[in-house]
Scaffold this active site. Structure first.
Site, mmCIF file in Angstrom:
data_model
loop_
_atom_site.group_PDB
_atom_site.id
_atom_site.type_symbol
_atom_site.label_atom_id
_atom_site.label_comp_id
_atom_site.label_asym_id
_atom_site.label_seq_id
_atom_site.Cartn_x
_atom_site.Cartn_y
_atom_site.Cartn_z
ATOM 1 N N CYS A 47 5.516 5.815 -8.178
ATOM 2 C CA CYS A 47 5.399 5.450 -6.658
ATOM 3 C C CYS A 47 6.444 5.901 -5.943
ATOM 4 C CB CYS A 47 5.295 3.934 -6.569
ATOM 5 S SG CYS A 47 5.424 3.145 -5.014
ATOM 6 N N HIS A 48 6.250 6.014 -4.587
ATOM 7 C CA HIS A 48 7.206 6.557 -3.680
ATOM 8 C C HIS A 48 8.590 6.054 -3.593
ATOM 9 C CE1 HIS A 48 4.726 9.135 -0.980
ATOM 10 N NE2 HIS A 48 5.260 10.090 -1.517
ATOM 11 N N THR A 49 8.448 4.680 -3.924
ATOM 12 C CA THR A 49 9.800 3.823 -3.853
ATOM 13 C C THR A 49 10.803 4.320 -5.176
ATOM 14 O OG1 THR A 49 8.598 1.881 -3.041
ATOM 15 C CG2 THR A 49 10.545 1.381 -3.707
ATOM 16 N N HIS A 69 7.984 0.810 -11.486
ATOM 17 C CA HIS A 69 8.166 -0.671 -11.307
ATOM 18 C C HIS A 69 6.433 -0.706 -11.158
ATOM 19 C CE1 HIS A 69 7.891 1.545 -7.507
ATOM 20 N NE2 HIS A 69 6.991 0.666 -7.281
ATOM 21 N N GLU A 70 5.629 0.346 -11.292
ATOM 22 C CA GLU A 70 4.095 0.125 -11.573
ATOM 23 C C GLU A 70 3.800 0.196 -13.097
ATOM 24 O OE1 GLU A 70 2.173 1.819 -7.499
ATOM 25 O OE2 GLU A 70 1.524 2.337 -9.258
ATOM 26 N N CYS A 99 8.884 -17.588 -7.968
ATOM 27 C CA CYS A 99 9.693 -18.576 -8.822
ATOM 28 C C CYS A 99 8.482 -19.946 -9.122
ATOM 29 C CB CYS A 99 10.970 -19.242 -8.293
ATOM 30 S SG CYS A 99 10.636 -20.012 -6.909
ATOM 31 N N CYS A 102 10.158 -22.559 -4.728
ATOM 32 C CA CYS A 102 10.833 -22.465 -3.291
ATOM 33 C C CYS A 102 9.840 -22.860 -2.500
ATOM 34 C CB CYS A 102 11.422 -21.111 -3.274
ATOM 35 S SG CYS A 102 10.367 -19.776 -3.054
ATOM 36 N N CYS A 105 7.111 -20.398 -2.211
ATOM 37 C CA CYS A 105 6.196 -20.317 -3.508
ATOM 38 C C CYS A 105 5.099 -21.636 -3.232
ATOM 39 C CB CYS A 105 6.829 -20.152 -4.600
ATOM 40 S SG CYS A 105 7.464 -18.908 -5.218
ATOM 41 N N CYS A 113 9.260 -15.182 -2.072
ATOM 42 C CA CYS A 113 10.065 -16.074 -2.768
ATOM 43 C C CYS A 113 11.141 -15.992 -2.477
ATOM 44 C CB CYS A 113 9.515 -15.533 -4.319
ATOM 45 S SG CYS A 113 10.630 -16.804 -5.470
ATOM 46 N N ARG A 117 12.222 -12.348 -4.612
ATOM 47 C CA ARG A 117 11.933 -11.407 -3.582
ATOM 48 C C ARG A 117 12.477 -9.981 -3.722
ATOM 49 N NH1 ARG A 117 13.047 -12.683 2.843
ATOM 50 N NH2 ARG A 117 12.330 -14.804 1.931
ATOM 51 N N CYS A 177 1.533 -2.387 -7.650
ATOM 52 C CA CYS A 177 2.378 -2.165 -6.387
ATOM 53 C C CYS A 177 1.558 -1.644 -5.050
ATOM 54 C CB CYS A 177 3.527 -1.203 -6.749
ATOM 55 S SG CYS A 177 4.251 -0.654 -5.132
ATOM 56 N N ARG A 372 -1.670 8.928 -7.449
ATOM 57 C CA ARG A 372 -1.223 8.137 -8.569
ATOM 58 C C ARG A 372 -1.293 8.987 -9.757
ATOM 59 N NH1 ARG A 372 1.433 6.054 -5.509
ATOM 60 N NH2 ARG A 372 1.889 3.697 -5.495
HETATM 61 P P1 NAD Z 1 2.826 8.469 2.117
HETATM 62 O O1 NAD Z 1 4.091 9.125 2.473
HETATM 63 O O2 NAD Z 1 1.934 8.919 0.864
HETATM 64 O O3 NAD Z 1 1.775 8.323 3.183
HETATM 65 C C1 NAD Z 1 2.209 8.238 4.643
HETATM 66 C C2 NAD Z 1 1.076 8.906 5.574
HETATM 67 O O4 NAD Z 1 1.496 8.547 6.954
HETATM 68 C C3 NAD Z 1 1.320 10.553 5.447
HETATM 69 O O5 NAD Z 1 -0.033 11.160 5.105
HETATM 70 C C4 NAD Z 1 1.853 10.811 6.764
HETATM 71 O O6 NAD Z 1 1.502 12.237 7.213
HETATM 72 C C5 NAD Z 1 1.253 9.908 7.535
HETATM 73 N N1 NAD Z 1 1.886 9.594 8.811
HETATM 74 C C6 NAD Z 1 3.369 9.894 8.973
HETATM 75 N N2 NAD Z 1 3.712 9.407 10.363
HETATM 76 C C7 NAD Z 1 2.365 9.503 11.069
HETATM 77 C C8 NAD Z 1 2.316 9.367 12.318
HETATM 78 N N3 NAD Z 1 2.946 8.828 13.361
HETATM 79 N N4 NAD Z 1 0.919 8.974 12.565
HETATM 80 C C9 NAD Z 1 -0.189 9.272 11.720
HETATM 81 N N5 NAD Z 1 0.297 9.375 10.280
HETATM 82 C C10 NAD Z 1 1.557 9.354 9.942
HETATM 83 O O7 NAD Z 1 3.503 6.813 1.829
HETATM 84 P P2 NAD Z 1 2.665 5.693 1.167
HETATM 85 O O8 NAD Z 1 3.219 5.582 -0.202
HETATM 86 O O9 NAD Z 1 1.241 5.513 1.349
HETATM 87 O O10 NAD Z 1 3.408 4.561 1.808
HETATM 88 C C11 NAD Z 1 3.086 4.270 3.024
HETATM 89 C C12 NAD Z 1 4.168 3.383 3.700
HETATM 90 O O11 NAD Z 1 4.049 1.817 3.255
HETATM 91 C C13 NAD Z 1 5.656 3.716 3.634
HETATM 92 O O12 NAD Z 1 6.261 3.275 4.892
HETATM 93 C C14 NAD Z 1 6.177 3.034 2.436
HETATM 94 O O13 NAD Z 1 7.191 2.429 2.468
HETATM 95 C C15 NAD Z 1 5.385 1.433 2.909
HETATM 96 N N6 NAD Z 1 4.983 0.342 1.900
HETATM 97 C C16 NAD Z 1 5.302 -0.880 2.374
HETATM 98 C C17 NAD Z 1 5.120 -1.986 1.299
HETATM 99 C C18 NAD Z 1 4.997 -3.579 2.159
HETATM 100 O O14 NAD Z 1 5.035 -4.315 1.262
HETATM 101 N N7 NAD Z 1 4.900 -3.732 3.242
HETATM 102 C C19 NAD Z 1 4.928 -1.845 0.182
HETATM 103 C C20 NAD Z 1 4.690 -0.409 -0.400
HETATM 104 C C21 NAD Z 1 4.777 0.667 0.469
HETATM 105 ZN ZN ZN Z 2 9.940 -18.592 -4.950
#
Ligand code: NAD
Ligand code: ZN
Length: 379
Positions: A47-49, A69-70, A99, A102, A105, A113, A117, A177, A372
């Site tokens: 994953c990107h993270t 983490h996945e 947990c 809390c 939860c 959590c 978290r 994830c 993926r």
């Molecule tokens: P990714 O980089 O694969 O995809 C993001 C897409 O957004 C890209 O295709 C990019 O071209 C496009 N983009 C960027 N700026 C843009 C704009 N201004 N207008 C239109 N399109 C635009 O990323 P991903 O893995 O799919 O993750 C997406 C987001 O979700 C990330 O910010 C990530 O950190 C976040 N995320 C949040 C959670 C959560 O729980 N809230 C969990 C996981 C990931």
């Molecule tokens: Zn909890």
């Protein structure tokens, strides 16, 4: 099992330095302590993270570290006080936990959590702050409490979802994830009604999972918005019906979408991390009933600016973490959605590599080629 209570020696892909290829090492994995389980990982995905923290740009670097983490695996042994998990259970480790005790939860509305978290800075286990991984006595840091780039890992039992043992782990590991984040953002938070229109900003893995949620909910139109038109072909397979690249228009994308939809979309889900896209995603929903959901993680100094009249005109803005799913309570149900063919996972899996070639998975992600990539541990 014969390994219960013993140190296990196994292969792990260790990140010794930021941005440098992972190195296959033999690591020692200590037995699980109180409220912990040791899991044999069978499949993990990237994953990107993982990549952000491996690159360590803008974060506190913590090395050597085992990322990942996945994943999906099987419980090998459990520590003291673990009653809901047993050796042989099929499980998904999750980067955030539950947990069970809390205020979050106890609340039906929250999955944030207090105890478990997500914590990106922690390199040891909650119980004693120590690492369960070592090489010749030198500790190796954990990542997100999961560290799945190892044949065995130790995870807090509150971060382990027990799933249907018939579910193929090489597919459902991606439920850990990104998939659940996007899917839940649509199904649990935006909640489009059958026949409504949904705009998805950002067509990466998270946005495509949000689109999958819109397809499952029976949305009539799914409008994909991305600055990268190369994402559009792939997104068609995910049920995205129309595309908008803001760069192709000289008027604001909110206006483009309003014109396409007779005043605005019913729901929008932002999955970009760009604050401009967040504002656009909010301002493009229909007045009276439109709901926008933010998922992307913004930059540190970003500020969201919109005219308050947009709220008075009965638009709703929400945000979500991990698609509002409670990891232990709800994730087994997401796996069931796949098992009863409601949810399609195969289309997210674009690459597969053996564990020994895990660095190739990083290349695919960095080049933007993969949605993926599944890493097969035994291979
Ligand atoms: P990714 O980089 O694969 O995809 C993001 C897409 O957004 C890209 O295709 C990019 O071209 C496009 N983009 C960027 N700026 C843009 C704009 N201004 N207008 C239109 N399109 C635009 O990323 P991903 O893995 O799919 O993750 C997406 C987001 O979700 C990330 O910010 C990530 O950190 C976040 N995320 C949040 C959670 C959560 O729980 N809230 C969990 C996981 C990931
Ligand atoms: Zn909890």
């Amino acid at each position: 099992m014969s390994t219960t209570g013993q140190i296990i020696r196994c292969k792990a892909a260790v990140a010794w330095e930021a941005g440098k290829p992972l190195v296959m090492e033999e690591v020692e994995v200590a037995p699980p302590q109180k409220h912990e389980v040791r899991i044999k990982i069978l499949f993990t995905s990237l994953c990107h993270t993982d990549v952000y923290f491996w690159e360590a740009k803008g974060q506190t670097p913590l090395f050597p570290r085992i990322f990942g983490h996945e994943a999906g695996g099987i419980v090998e042994s459990v520590g003291e006080g673990v009653t809901d998990l047993h050796p042989g259970d099929h499980v998904l480790p999750i980067f955030t936990g539950e947990c069970g005790d809390c205020p979050h939860c106890h609340s039906e509305e929250s999955n944030m959590c207090d105890l478990l978290r997500i914590n990106t800075e922690r390199g040891g286990m909650i119980h004693d702050g120590e690492s369960r991984f070592s090489i010749n006595g030198k500790p190796i840091h954990h990542f997100l409490g999961t560290s799945t780039f190892s044949e065995y890992t130790v995870v807090h039992s509150g971060q382990v979802a027990k799933i249907n043992p018939d579910a193929p782990l090489d597919k459902v590991c991606i439920v850990s994830c990104g998939l659940s984040t996007g899917l839940g953002a649509t199904l649990n938070v935006a909640k489009p009604k059958k026949g409504q229109s949904v705009a998805i900003f950002g067509l990466g893995a998270v946005g495509l999972a949000a689109a999958e949620g819109a397809r499952i909910a029976g949305a009539s139109r799914i409008i994909g918005v991305d600055l990268n038109s190369q994402r559009f072909d792939q997104a068609k397979e995910f049920g995205v019906t129309e595309f908008v690249n803001p760069r192709d228009h000289d008027k604001p994308v909110q206006q483009v979408i309003a014109e396409m939809t007779n005043g605005g979309v019913d729901r929008s889900v932002e999955c970009t991390g760009s604050v401009q896209a967040m504002i656009q995603a909010f301002e493009c929903v229909h007045d009276g009933w439109g709901v926008a959901v933010l998922v992307g993680v913004p930059s540190k100094d970003d500020a969201f600016k919109t005219h308050p009249m947009n709220f008075l005109n009965e638009r709703t803005l929400k945000g979500t973490f991990f698609g509002n799913y409670k990891p232990k309570t709800d994730i087994p149900g997401v796996v069931e959605k796949y098992m009863n063919k409601e949810l399609e996972l195969e289309k997210f899996i674009t690459h597969t590599v053996p564990f020994s070639e895990i660095n190739k998975g990083f290349d695919y992600m960095l080049k933007g080629e993969s949605i993926r990539c599944i890493i097969t541990m035994g291979a």
